[in-house]
Design a protein around this motif. Structure first.
Motif, short mmCIF file in Angstrom:
data_model
loop_
_atom_site.label_atom_id
_atom_site.label_comp_id
_atom_site.label_asym_id
_atom_site.label_seq_id
_atom_site.Cartn_x
_atom_site.Cartn_y
_atom_site.Cartn_z
N GLY A 414 0.77 -1.23 0.00
CA GLY A 414 0.00 0.00 0.00
C GLY A 414 0.80 1.28 0.00
N CYS A 415 2.13 1.21 0.14
CA CYS A 415 2.95 2.42 0.25
C CYS A 415 3.33 2.93 -1.14
CB CYS A 415 4.21 2.16 1.07
SG CYS A 415 5.14 3.67 1.45
N ASN A 416 3.29 4.25 -1.32
CA ASN A 416 3.60 4.89 -2.60
C ASN A 416 4.95 5.60 -2.60
OD1 ASN A 416 1.36 4.37 -4.32
ND2 ASN A 416 0.12 5.81 -3.16
N LYS A 417 5.73 5.50 -1.53
CA LYS A 417 6.98 6.26 -1.46
C LYS A 417 7.93 5.81 -2.56
CE LYS A 417 9.28 9.37 1.00
NZ LYS A 417 8.73 10.71 1.26
N PRO A 418 8.48 6.74 -3.37
CA PRO A 418 9.38 6.36 -4.45
C PRO A 418 10.65 5.68 -3.94
CG PRO A 418 8.59 8.61 -4.75
CD PRO A 418 8.18 8.18 -3.37
N ALA A 419 11.23 4.83 -4.79
CA ALA A 419 12.38 4.03 -4.37
C ALA A 419 13.58 4.89 -4.02
CB ALA A 419 12.74 3.03 -5.46
N TRP A 420 13.87 5.92 -4.83
CA TRP A 420 15.06 6.73 -4.57
C TRP A 420 14.85 7.72 -3.44
CZ3 TRP A 420 15.35 4.46 -9.44
CH2 TRP A 420 16.61 3.97 -9.80
N ALA A 421 13.65 7.77 -2.88
CA ALA A 421 13.40 8.56 -1.67
C ALA A 421 13.27 7.64 -0.46
CB ALA A 421 12.14 9.40 -1.83
N SER A 422 13.58 6.36 -0.63
CA SER A 422 13.45 5.36 0.44
C SER A 422 14.82 4.85 0.87
CB SER A 422 12.57 4.19 -0.03
OG SER A 422 11.28 4.62 -0.39
N ASP A 423 14.83 4.06 1.93
CA ASP A 423 16.05 3.44 2.43
C ASP A 423 16.21 2.05 1.82
OD1 ASP A 423 16.26 5.66 4.08
OD2 ASP A 423 15.35 4.65 5.80
N LEU A 424 17.45 1.57 1.77
CA LEU A 424 17.70 0.17 1.47
C LEU A 424 17.77 -0.60 2.78
CD1 LEU A 424 20.39 0.15 -1.39
CD2 LEU A 424 17.90 0.10 -1.55
N ASP A 425 17.13 -1.76 2.82
CA ASP A 425 17.04 -2.52 4.06
C ASP A 425 17.41 -3.97 3.82
OD1 ASP A 425 16.28 -3.17 6.76
OD2 ASP A 425 14.43 -4.01 5.95
#
Length: 565
Positions: A414-425
């Motif tokens: 359900g999350c829309n946050k773009p990949a390059w604005a997110s963290d790598l986990d």
């Protein structure tokens, strides 16, 4: 239909001992019933439209035609205005006549009414065209296989299907949208106004990123304004040629007023665009993949930036677009009907923060003087490093770019946050004290999570898992602290870019023992733990993941797709 005509729905008694899973099942049941009711309403409206005021087609050239009369009837019965009545009738006609298989997904509760409305709008491009049944089937198949996902992933699913079967429809709409770009000013209550600019997606991304960079440089954390107010002031002051200044009024304020405006911030902004290598070559037939193996810009090296704060060397706004050289023309899941699909040069691209864009749009961005084209793997066939030299925890630049390009968004359902604005986990947590006993830095054990979902997984009791399904796609499951498992069936970019699954990375080192070396935690007075609480939590999560994987092997988690004909 009156309330007396609705069938009674017995609800189980709820108290403090009722399991959460039972309550969630009831909530899901309510959602499915709402979807079924919406389908029934649409079907009845289409029936009314068919049987009422039945006149020869030539009479429908009048303003008050068959559609207008049905819409007026719906408006009067439901006490809604003409705009809403027209939309309701359009959705009803689409359900029965244009996208019946997607309508079946509404009937089954796979999607809700809002998601159906979104798909009605998206597929309006192919209404009346021979491609409509193929688009309907591909989207419905994707919904049955993967669920709806987030709103942006749902839009991308629809666009992928339209690109695959009728790319000219998207081209026509994209060209018209570019012509209609505008700036508007609308009065708002309480002495306010709304100033809006409609521009190309990449220009909008650059402008918003420039505003954020300007705020970070010119406004300190103690500024009393809210975040959106800071954005508004920074944008308007820049347009008026005024300096952006902090309003904290503290003597120790470390912010520096910006005199240059947003243009000074462009050197630190990158907009990421992903595409197949063939898309950059408009003349590519895409039949054999025999073109230049390095593609355009092969001398630039791999698409290895992956950062969100450093711009290109020339000081201009960057379009960091790793191209993907593919020796696999067909990706499962989006192959479509047996008729020939579009050329590989017409395969759509993906703009981070926006979603799927046309091949022409990709080439227009690549043609900009500030664009930098970097193939993800400049030498197809070679294996790429997974981590930084000397630090197995830090992702290599190549793996960082690959994971963001693959996931597209935060992987949490359900999350829309773009990949390059997110963290790598690391899905399976990395063990800093004893790396061989923890999760490994590799594509299979890593994904993108927004900061919120990253923190809730790391410091909460949420458990996520990632695996490769039978079709070769990367899947994610999320388990809540209450033991509720949600299958993250969002659509990532592996379906859009088959070449992603041909990229190979170096194998991580084999796992070592699951406990620290003897004496690692010894010493001190009193009873000693064999490992830290954090290590215990990570070990418990590894056991839970292993159990989930075994259960997944015993049961098919995918919803049945036999309702598609």
């Amino acid at each position: 239909m009156t309330h007396d005509m609705l069938p009674p729905v017995p609800l189980p008694p709820f108290d403090t001992t009722t399991p959460i899973s039972e309550a969630l099942d009831t909530i899901s049941g309510c959602a499915r019933r709402r979807s079924r009711l919406a389908w029934e309403e649409y079907a009845r409206i289409e029936h009314v439209h068919t049987v009422s005021l039945d006149r020869p087609p030539e009479l429908d050239t009048r303003v008050f035609d068959h559609f207008a009369n049905t819409s007026a009837l719906l408006g009067a019965v439901n006490h809604i205005d003409k705009t809403h009545a027209d939309a309701l009738l359009n959705e009803s006609l689409a359900l029965i006549r244009r996208i019946p298989l997607i309508g079946r997904c509404l009937y089954d509760g796979t999607i809700n009414q809002q998601q159906f409305q979104q798909l009605v709008s998206a597929t309006d491009l192919v209404d009346g065209w021979p491609s409509a049944p193929h688009v309907d089937k591909q989207i419905a198949q994707g919904l049955c296989d993967n669920g709806a996902g987030s709103t942006r992933r749902l839009r991308d699913l629809a666009n992928r299907a339209i690109f695959a079967h009728d790319p000219d429809a998207m081209r026509r709409r994209a060209e018209q949208a570019l012509v209609r770009r505008t700036a508007t000013l609308r009065p708002r209550p309480d002495g306010m106004a709304h100033f809006g600019i409609t521009a190309a997606a990449e220009d909008g991304q650059l402008a918003m990123a420039a505003v954020e960079a300007l705020i970070a440089a010119a406004i300190c954390p103690h500024d009393p304004r809210k975040k959106n107010a800071r954005r508004s002031d920074a944008a308007m002051q820049t347009l008026q040629g005024l300096a952006v200044m902090c309003q904290c009024e503290r003597e120790d304020c470390a912010a520096t007023p910006s005199e240059g405006g947003m243009s000074d911030q462009h050197a630190r902004i990158i907009v990421h665009v992903i595409c197949q290598d063939e898309t950059l070559n408009e003349d590519s037939s895409g039949s054999d993949g025999d073109g230049d193996p390095d593609g355009d810009g092969a001398g630039e090296g791999p698409g290895d930036d992956g950062s969100r704060g450093d711009g290109p060397d020339d000081g201009g706004p960057g379009y960091d677009g790793p191209s993907l050289d593919s020796d696999d023309d067909d990706g499962p899941g989006d192959s479509g009907p047996s008729d020939a699909g579009p050329r590989e040069s017409e395969r759509s691209g993906f703009l981070d923060g926006y979603g799927v864009i046309t091949a022409d749009h990709v080439r227009a961005i690549a043609a900009r003087p500030d664009a930098i084209i970097r193939p993800l793997n400049p030498k197809p066939g070679q294996t790429l490093p997974t981590h930084q030299p000397g630090d197995p925890y830090r992702f290599s630049a190549a793996l960082d770019t690959f994971i963001r390009a693959r996931d597209g968004y935060c992987v949490f359902p359900g999350c829309n946050k773009p990949a390059w604005a997110s963290d790598l986990d690391h899905v399976d947590e990395f063990n800093h004290r004893h790396p061989a006993a923890g999760g490994q830095t590799c594509a299979r054990d890593a994904n993108t999570k927004c900061r919120y979902h990253h923190l809730i997984k790391t410091f909460g009791e949420w458990l996520d898992d990632q695996f490769i399904d039978a079709d070769g796609f990367t899947r994610v499951t999320v388990t809540s602290p209450d033991g509720i498992t949600i299958i993250g069936r969002g659509h990532n970019n592996e379906a859009l870019f088959p070449a992603l699954r041909t990229v190979r990375f170096q194998k991580p080192p084999p796992r070592g023992p699951t406990t620290p070396p003897d004496g690692a935690d010894s010493g001190g007075a009193g009873p000693q733990r064999s490992r830290t609480r954090t290590a215990d939590k990570h070990a418990r999560r590894r056991r839970a993941r292993e159990l989930n994987r075994r259960l997944r092997e015993l049961h098919d988690l995918g919803p049945p797709a036999d309702n598609l004909r």
